[in-house]
Design an enzyme around this catalytic site. Structure first.
Site, mmCIF file in Angstrom:
data_model
loop_
_atom_site.group_PDB
_atom_site.id
_atom_site.type_symbol
_atom_site.label_atom_id
_atom_site.label_comp_id
_atom_site.label_asym_id
_atom_site.label_seq_id
_atom_site.Cartn_x
_atom_site.Cartn_y
_atom_site.Cartn_z
ATOM 1 N N GLY A 15 0.821 -1.219 0.000
ATOM 2 C CA GLY A 15 0.000 0.000 0.000
ATOM 3 C C GLY A 15 0.844 1.254 0.000
ATOM 4 N N ALA A 16 1.841 1.297 -0.903
ATOM 5 C CA ALA A 16 2.781 2.429 -0.905
ATOM 6 C C ALA A 16 2.481 3.438 -2.004
ATOM 7 C CB ALA A 16 4.216 1.910 -1.030
ATOM 8 N N ARG A 18 0.255 5.730 -1.877
ATOM 9 C CA ARG A 18 -0.141 7.008 -1.265
ATOM 10 C C ARG A 18 -0.136 6.837 0.256
ATOM 11 N NH1 ARG A 18 -5.152 4.865 -3.327
ATOM 12 N NH2 ARG A 18 -6.444 4.220 -1.567
ATOM 13 N N SER A 143 -4.730 0.242 14.125
ATOM 14 C CA SER A 143 -5.596 1.428 14.166
ATOM 15 C C SER A 143 -6.272 1.525 15.530
ATOM 16 C CB SER A 143 -6.665 1.311 13.078
ATOM 17 O OG SER A 143 -7.652 2.313 13.258
ATOM 18 N N TYR A 154 -13.813 -3.000 9.103
ATOM 19 C CA TYR A 154 -12.483 -2.421 9.323
ATOM 20 C C TYR A 154 -12.023 -2.649 10.761
ATOM 21 C CZ TYR A 154 -8.831 1.195 9.595
ATOM 22 O OH TYR A 154 -7.649 1.873 9.794
ATOM 23 N N LYS A 158 -8.908 -4.997 12.051
ATOM 24 C CA LYS A 158 -7.760 -4.430 12.765
ATOM 25 C C LYS A 158 -7.579 -5.126 14.117
ATOM 26 C CE LYS A 158 -6.203 -1.542 9.768
ATOM 27 N NZ LYS A 158 -4.862 -1.705 9.188
#
Ligand code: NAP
Length: 234
Positions: A15-16, A18, A143, A154, A158
């Site tokens: 996930g690089a 952004r 998170s 989500y 996490k």
């Protein structure tokens, strides 16, 4: 900047394209690491490849769709082929889905979020593990929404990844592999904007402000199974 801190370190950052992942990968490259970066399509990483500067090997980009088992296997194979061995794996990529209580989550969304954030992330880790060096590090980006009401898939993924971090930390201790869940905290990214649409992004810290603990762990630090970027003191 002083002497590069990650010279010779071989790292994968998912996930690089952004956000947090991009800031971490840029800093790793600047510190001399040989970095493989991923996003759902390689073309999303073009600007990263153009802008990343450092004294080590040129970074490489791989396509990775965490929700697709074939993509996960192919990206892991390609990353290991590129790096030879992996010293640091940053499991950063993730999807938010809806901010809703479980009973309101649309059909199919729970499956998609779990497939990417949990199953895909664990399968990618599993596929990279044989190539990980003794003393390596796995950083699972966590998170504050882990298990929080109203964050549906989500928050569930996490919380599950936090549990997986503790489990892997114990399983991999004989190899000296440090597993850390790292919560960047609220950070100015596309995901944050989607989660808090009425917030002024200018009031939220830039992703570059959270990379310190990522670099320190890549360098060899072990803060324990969980760390908050905001509380990190070098
Ligand atoms: N921002 C915050 O305030 C905050 C707070 C706590 C935790 N986090 C965590 O920090 C991490 C990064 O978040 P961010 O805020 O930087 O998010 P972001 O800006 O939305 O970036 C997410 C990254 O993940 C990739 N990605 C998304 N879905 C994917 C999939 N199915 N397969 C493979 N790659 C995928 C995206 O790549 P594409 O180019 O393919 O879209 C992108 O590079 C996440 O794990 C998030 O949970 C963020």
């Amino acid at each position: 900047m002083g002497a590069p801190r990650l010279q010779g370190v071989r790292a994968v950052v998912t996930g690089a394209s952004r956000g947090v992942g991009r800031a971490v990968a840029e800093r790793f490259v600047a510190e001399g690491a040989h970095v493989v970066v991923t996003a759902r399509a390689e073309h999303r990483l073009e600007s990263f490849l153009r802008d990343a500067r450092g004294p080590g090997a040129r970074p490489a980009a791989m396509a990775l769709e965490l929700g697709e088992p074939h993509s996960v296997a192919a990206a892991a194979r390609a990353a290991v082929l590129e790096l030879g061995r992996v010293d640091v794996l940053v499991n950063n990529a993730g999807v938010l889905g809806s901010r809703l209580p479980l009973e309101d989550v649309p059909d199919g969304e729970l499956e998609a979020v779990v497939a990417a954030n949990l199953v895909g992330t664990l399968r990618f880790t599993q596929a990279i593990l044989p190539a990980m060096s003794d003393g390596a590090a796995i950083i699972n980006v966590s998170s504050g929404a882990a298990g929080r009401a109203g964050w549906a898939g989500y928050g569930i993924t996490k919380a599950a990844m936090d549990a997986a971090t503790r489990m892997l930390r114990e399983e991999l201790a004989p190899r000296g592999i440090r597993c850390v869940a790292l919560n960047p905290g609220g950070t100015r990214t596309a995901m944050r904007a989607a989660a808090y649409p009425s917030e002024d992004p200018a009031t939220v810290p830039h992703p570059r402000s959270v990379v310190g603990p990522f670099v320190a762990i890549a360098e060899g630090a072990d803060p324990g199974w969980h760390v908050e970027a905001r509380e990190w003191t070098p």
